[in-house]
Design an enzyme around this catalytic site. Structure first.
Site, mmCIF file in Angstrom:
data_model
loop_
_atom_site.group_PDB
_atom_site.id
_atom_site.type_symbol
_atom_site.label_atom_id
_atom_site.label_comp_id
_atom_site.label_asym_id
_atom_site.label_seq_id
_atom_site.Cartn_x
_atom_site.Cartn_y
_atom_site.Cartn_z
ATOM 1 N N SER A 63 69.157 21.752 -11.258
ATOM 2 C CA SER A 63 70.075 21.987 -12.331
ATOM 3 C C SER A 63 69.724 23.050 -13.194
ATOM 4 O O SER A 63 68.388 23.041 -13.443
ATOM 5 C CB SER A 63 70.840 20.863 -13.009
ATOM 6 O OG SER A 63 71.146 19.692 -12.151
HETATM 7 N N1 SAH Z 1 68.244 15.890 -10.965
HETATM 8 C C1 SAH Z 1 67.879 16.971 -9.973
HETATM 9 C C2 SAH Z 1 69.016 17.807 -9.370
HETATM 10 C C3 SAH Z 1 69.174 17.292 -8.015
HETATM 11 S S1 SAH Z 1 70.886 17.807 -7.311
HETATM 12 C C4 SAH Z 1 66.862 17.700 -10.320
HETATM 13 O O1 SAH Z 1 66.187 17.654 -11.653
HETATM 14 O O2 SAH Z 1 66.079 18.766 -9.541
HETATM 15 C C5 SAH Z 1 71.642 16.403 -6.823
HETATM 16 C C6 SAH Z 1 70.471 15.377 -5.874
HETATM 17 O O3 SAH Z 1 71.579 14.443 -5.504
HETATM 18 C C7 SAH Z 1 70.394 16.296 -4.538
HETATM 19 O O4 SAH Z 1 69.017 16.151 -4.205
HETATM 20 C C8 SAH Z 1 71.081 15.295 -3.346
HETATM 21 O O5 SAH Z 1 70.312 14.968 -2.193
HETATM 22 C C9 SAH Z 1 71.187 13.990 -4.160
HETATM 23 N N2 SAH Z 1 72.181 12.827 -3.806
HETATM 24 C C10 SAH Z 1 73.493 13.166 -3.429
HETATM 25 N N3 SAH Z 1 73.968 12.088 -3.107
HETATM 26 C C11 SAH Z 1 73.161 10.846 -3.449
HETATM 27 C C12 SAH Z 1 73.245 9.554 -3.367
HETATM 28 N N4 SAH Z 1 74.115 9.028 -2.846
HETATM 29 N N5 SAH Z 1 72.100 8.711 -3.631
HETATM 30 C C13 SAH Z 1 70.885 9.480 -3.985
HETATM 31 N N6 SAH Z 1 70.906 10.878 -4.141
HETATM 32 C C14 SAH Z 1 71.896 11.559 -3.944
#
Ligand code: SAH
Length: 215
Positions: A63
């Protein structure tokens, strides 16, 4: 010899930009301590301190810094908090939370893509975070074995608040969660006697995919 922090100036510039957006001093200081360049793919390091999302593999993104900062401010993180994050991705947001809750606190961050479980685990280890635990699985189910949580941070967009997350939030606890498919809003959810939901702003996140997410 200790590796010099070659991105110190870039990071300071990012933090100064966030200060002008009204982010709290605590969160600014935490973000000044986390080396964001250690949480992006090596070929994107020179862009690590721009205020925009970057690809991290698997079609997912880290993000934008201002979004991480705003979400941390809405959560009102305190030292010693036990925090659940859904979507570890790069591990960056978990690292910022870890800075804010201190070594007495703990972050559990759930990730569904094995590629990113590995990526975030490696990044957090290399950056030296010992109070963050990356868990592989479907975050819409929460982590009942570690509940209840003081704060819950959902970093992907859900169709609605997954019931297990609401259940696993402490009374007096706070959750931030983007809701919507194409048009999304960031909600602050507070669990008091009842549930208070407040829309904060329009956002754009990757989808939450799982049992209580999108299919
Ligand atoms: N917080 C992260 C942003 C990641 S983007 C950072 O600081 O880089 C959102 C993430 O959520 C992705 O990696 C995606 O694979 C994950 N995601 C989507 N659905 C999910 C679920 N049901 N459980 C766990 N992770 C999930």
């Amino acid at each position: 010899m200790e590796m010099e922090d070659e991105y110190k100036e870039e990071r300071k510039r990012m933090v100064d930009l966030l200060r002008r957006r009204g982010i709290s001093t605590e969160v600014l200081e935490a973000m000044n301590r986390v080396k964001r360049h250690l949480f992006v793919p090596p070929e994107l390091r020179d862009q690590a301190y721009g205020d925009y999302p970057l690809p991290i593999g698997g079609g997912q993104t880290i993000s934008a810094p201002h979004m991480v900062a705003m979400m941390c401010d809405y959560l009102k993180l305190e030292r010693g908090d036990k925090v659940l994050e859904i979507g570890a991705g790069s591990g960056y947001h978990a690292a910022v939370i870890a800075e804010l809750i201190g070594t007495e606190g703990r972050v559990y961050t759930v990730e569904r893509l094995p590629l990113l479980v590995d990526f975030s685990t490696r990044n957090l280890r290399d950056a030296g975070y010992k109070n963050v635990v990356v868990v592989s699985g479907d975050g819409t189910l929460g982590l009942p074995e570690h509940a209840p949580f003081d704060k819950i941070c959902v970093t992907c967009a859900a169709p609605s608040v997954p019931p297990p997350l609401l259940e696993q939030l402490k009374t007096g606890g706070r959750m931030v969660i983007p809701i919507g498919r194409y048009i999304q809003e960031l909600y602050l959810v507070e669990k008091k006697n009842g549930i208070e939901k407040q829309s904060k702003c329009e956002v754009a996140f990757v989808p939450l995919i799982g049992r209580f997410g999108f299919r």
